[in-house]
Design an enzyme around this catalytic site. Structure first.
Site, PDB file in Angstrom:
ATOM      1  N   GLY A  23      42.169  44.369  40.455  1.00 16.74           N
ATOM      2  CA  GLY A  23      41.537  43.620  40.438  1.00 16.74           C
ATOM      3  C   GLY A  23      42.997  42.899  40.350  1.00 16.74           C
ATOM      4  O   GLY A  23      43.091  42.771  41.790  1.00 16.74           O
ATOM      5  N   GLU A  24      43.089  41.757  39.242  1.00 11.91           N
ATOM      6  CA  GLU A  24      44.060  41.102  39.629  1.00 11.91           C
ATOM      7  C   GLU A  24      45.320  41.163  38.353  1.00 11.91           C
ATOM      8  O   GLU A  24      45.433  41.047  36.973  1.00 11.91           O
ATOM      9  CB  GLU A  24      43.612  38.719  39.536  1.00 11.91           C
ATOM     10  CG  GLU A  24      45.150  38.769  39.603  1.00 11.91           C
ATOM     11  CD  GLU A  24      45.432  38.847  41.753  1.00 11.91           C
ATOM     12  OE1 GLU A  24      44.649  38.787  42.328  1.00 11.91           O
ATOM     13  OE2 GLU A  24      46.858  38.842  41.319  1.00 11.91           O
TER      14      GLU A  24
ATOM     15  N   GLU B 284      37.238  54.469  44.758  1.00 11.91           N
ATOM     16  CA  GLU B 284      35.890  53.796  44.192  1.00 11.91           C
ATOM     17  C   GLU B 284      34.995  53.475  45.205  1.00 11.91           C
ATOM     18  O   GLU B 284      34.342  52.775  45.192  1.00 11.91           O
ATOM     19  CB  GLU B 284      36.414  52.889  42.774  1.00 11.91           C
ATOM     20  CG  GLU B 284      37.135  51.722  43.029  1.00 11.91           C
ATOM     21  CD  GLU B 284      38.094  51.808  43.066  1.00 11.91           C
ATOM     22  OE1 GLU B 284      39.205  52.341  43.756  1.00 11.91           O
ATOM     23  OE2 GLU B 284      38.314  49.967  43.261  1.00 11.91           O
TER      24      GLU B 284
ATOM     25  N   CYS C 183      45.514  50.421  42.033  1.00 10.88           N
ATOM     26  CA  CYS C 183      45.869  48.836  43.400  1.00 10.88           C
ATOM     27  C   CYS C 183      46.919  48.015  41.783  1.00 10.88           C
ATOM     28  O   CYS C 183      48.207  48.045  41.840  1.00 10.88           O
ATOM     29  CB  CYS C 183      44.665  48.022  43.738  1.00 10.88           C
ATOM     30  SG  CYS C 183      44.728  46.731  44.701  1.00 10.88           S
TER      31      CYS C 183
ATOM     32  N   ARG D 102      44.310  43.371  49.101  1.00  7.45           N
ATOM     33  CA  ARG D 102      45.848  42.577  48.691  1.00  7.45           C
ATOM     34  C   ARG D 102      46.864  43.625  48.116  1.00  7.45           C
ATOM     35  O   ARG D 102      46.205  43.275  47.232  1.00  7.45           O
ATOM     36  CB  ARG D 102      45.734  40.950  48.354  1.00  7.45           C
ATOM     37  CG  ARG D 102      43.968  40.372  48.976  1.00  7.45           C
ATOM     38  CD  ARG D 102      44.805  38.876  48.394  1.00  7.45           C
ATOM     39  NE  ARG D 102      44.517  38.646  46.918  1.00  7.45           N
ATOM     40  CZ  ARG D 102      45.036  38.199  46.207  1.00  7.45           C
ATOM     41  NH1 ARG D 102      46.283  38.107  46.125  1.00  7.45           N
ATOM     42  NH2 ARG D 102      44.642  38.166  44.625  1.00  7.45           N
TER      43      ARG D 102
ATOM     44  N   ARG E  98      53.697  44.102  45.719  1.00  8.45           N
ATOM     45  CA  ARG E  98      52.852  43.184  45.310  1.00  8.45           C
ATOM     46  C   ARG E  98      52.017  42.514  45.998  1.00  8.45           C
ATOM     47  O   ARG E  98      53.859  41.458  47.329  1.00  8.45           O
ATOM     48  CB  ARG E  98      53.153  42.288  44.332  1.00  8.45           C
ATOM     49  CG  ARG E  98      51.558  41.663  43.388  1.00  8.45           C
ATOM     50  CD  ARG E  98      52.230  41.622  42.431  1.00  8.45           C
ATOM     51  NE  ARG E  98      50.742  40.610  41.915  1.00  8.45           N
ATOM     52  CZ  ARG E  98      50.421  38.926  41.821  1.00  8.45           C
ATOM     53  NH1 ARG E  98      51.288  38.461  41.307  1.00  8.45           N
ATOM     54  NH2 ARG E  98      49.302  38.880  41.136  1.00  8.45           N
TER      55      ARG E  98
ATOM     56  N   HIS F 230      41.895  51.306  46.764  1.00 11.65           N
ATOM     57  CA  HIS F 230      40.620  51.930  45.600  1.00 11.65           C
ATOM     58  C   HIS F 230      39.584  53.287  46.541  1.00 11.65           C
ATOM     59  O   HIS F 230      38.571  52.817  47.483  1.00 11.65           O
ATOM     60  CB  HIS F 230      39.724  50.813  46.234  1.00 11.65           C
ATOM     61  CG  HIS F 230      40.023  49.382  45.625  1.00 11.65           C
ATOM     62  ND1 HIS F 230      40.363  48.772  44.289  1.00 11.65           N
ATOM     63  CD2 HIS F 230      41.719  48.199  46.559  1.00 11.65           C
ATOM     64  CE1 HIS F 230      41.121  47.995  44.329  1.00 11.65           C
ATOM     65  NE2 HIS F 230      41.557  47.774  45.394  1.00 11.65           N
TER      66      HIS F 230
HETATM   67  N1  GLN Z   1      46.573  41.467  44.363  1.00 18.42           N
HETATM   68  C1  GLN Z   1      46.416  41.939  43.217  1.00 18.42           C
HETATM   69  C2  GLN Z   1      47.352  42.193  42.198  1.00 18.42           C
HETATM   70  O1  GLN Z   1      48.280  41.723  42.626  1.00 18.42           O
HETATM   71  C3  GLN Z   1      45.792  43.042  43.245  1.00 18.42           C
HETATM   72  C4  GLN Z   1      44.635  43.858  44.231  1.00 18.42           C
HETATM   73  C5  GLN Z   1      43.299  44.343  43.726  1.00 18.42           C
HETATM   74  O2  GLN Z   1      44.105  45.183  42.744  1.00 18.42           O
HETATM   75  N2  GLN Z   1      42.746  44.903  45.462  1.00 18.42           N
HETATM   76  O3  GLN Z   1      46.998  42.337  40.998  1.00 18.42           O
END
Ligand code: GLN
Length: 187
Positions: A47-48, A171, A79, A134, A106, A169
């Protein structure tokens, strides 16, 4: 065996679906209350990382989660989860739980071009599908951290004691190798 999946933000449903395929019970962790349940492993989804880190702090779950991991709870970070667990993130990036001896980079493949698919060997088991979105990579794994996979010379999966991380990922693909590997860490 019961797995808590951190469900503050990101791709947590997909992890639960894979766990279901493997006959492992799971539940969603959304609040401090949920951490009181008894469970054997924790998944921090993609996610983020900045958003998840912020929510962990705002919801007063940060120290609870960190203590559980430091007390030996098995954790798998995907991630953004990798970034949350890393002791160091290159640049001026804010770190979060700081439990794993890795330095992460990152958005390491460029902001727009950071999504790709490949196949590479995981933990010497077999070649598995790897979807990167990402994604970060691991620049350095220190101490007893063991590198489990690399893609084009970059570290994309690491295990250290009770902690597992992947930059990709699993999943999002049908292959269950990484989740089975994690479930084996719980035994
Ligand atoms: N770019 C995201 C971050 O910095 C990570 C991306 C992801 O979890 N698919 O958290």
């Amino acid at each position: 065996m019961k797995i808590g999946v951190l469900a503050l933000q990101g791709a947590f449903i997909e992890h639960r679906e894979i766990l279901k395929k493997l006959d492992a019970d799971s539940f969603e962790i959304r609040s401090k209350e949920d951490l009181k349940q008894s469970f054997d492993g924790l998944i921090i989804p993609g996610g983020e990382s900045t958003v998840q880190g912020k929510l962990l702090r705002e919801l007063d779950m940060f120290n609870g989660v960190k203590d559980m991991i430091q007390d030996g709870l098995s954790v798998y970070g995907t991630c953004a989860g990798l970034l949350l667990l890393a002791k160091r993130i290159e640049g001026n990036e804010r770190t979060h739980l700081e439990v794993m001896d890795i330095t992460a980079v990152r958005n390491a493949y460029g902001r727009q071009l950071g999504s790709f698919f490949t196949e590479a060997s995981f933990a010497g088991i077999k070649k598995i599908p790897m979807t990167f979105i990402r994604a970060p990579y691991v620049k350095e794994a220190r101490g007893n951290a063991v590198v489990l996979a690399t893609v084009e010379g970059k570290i994309v999966a690491v295990k250290q004691n009770n902690m597992l991380v992947t930059a990709f990922h699993p999943e999002l693909n049908d292959d269950t190798t990484v989740h089975r590997y994690f479930l084996n860490m719980l035994k």
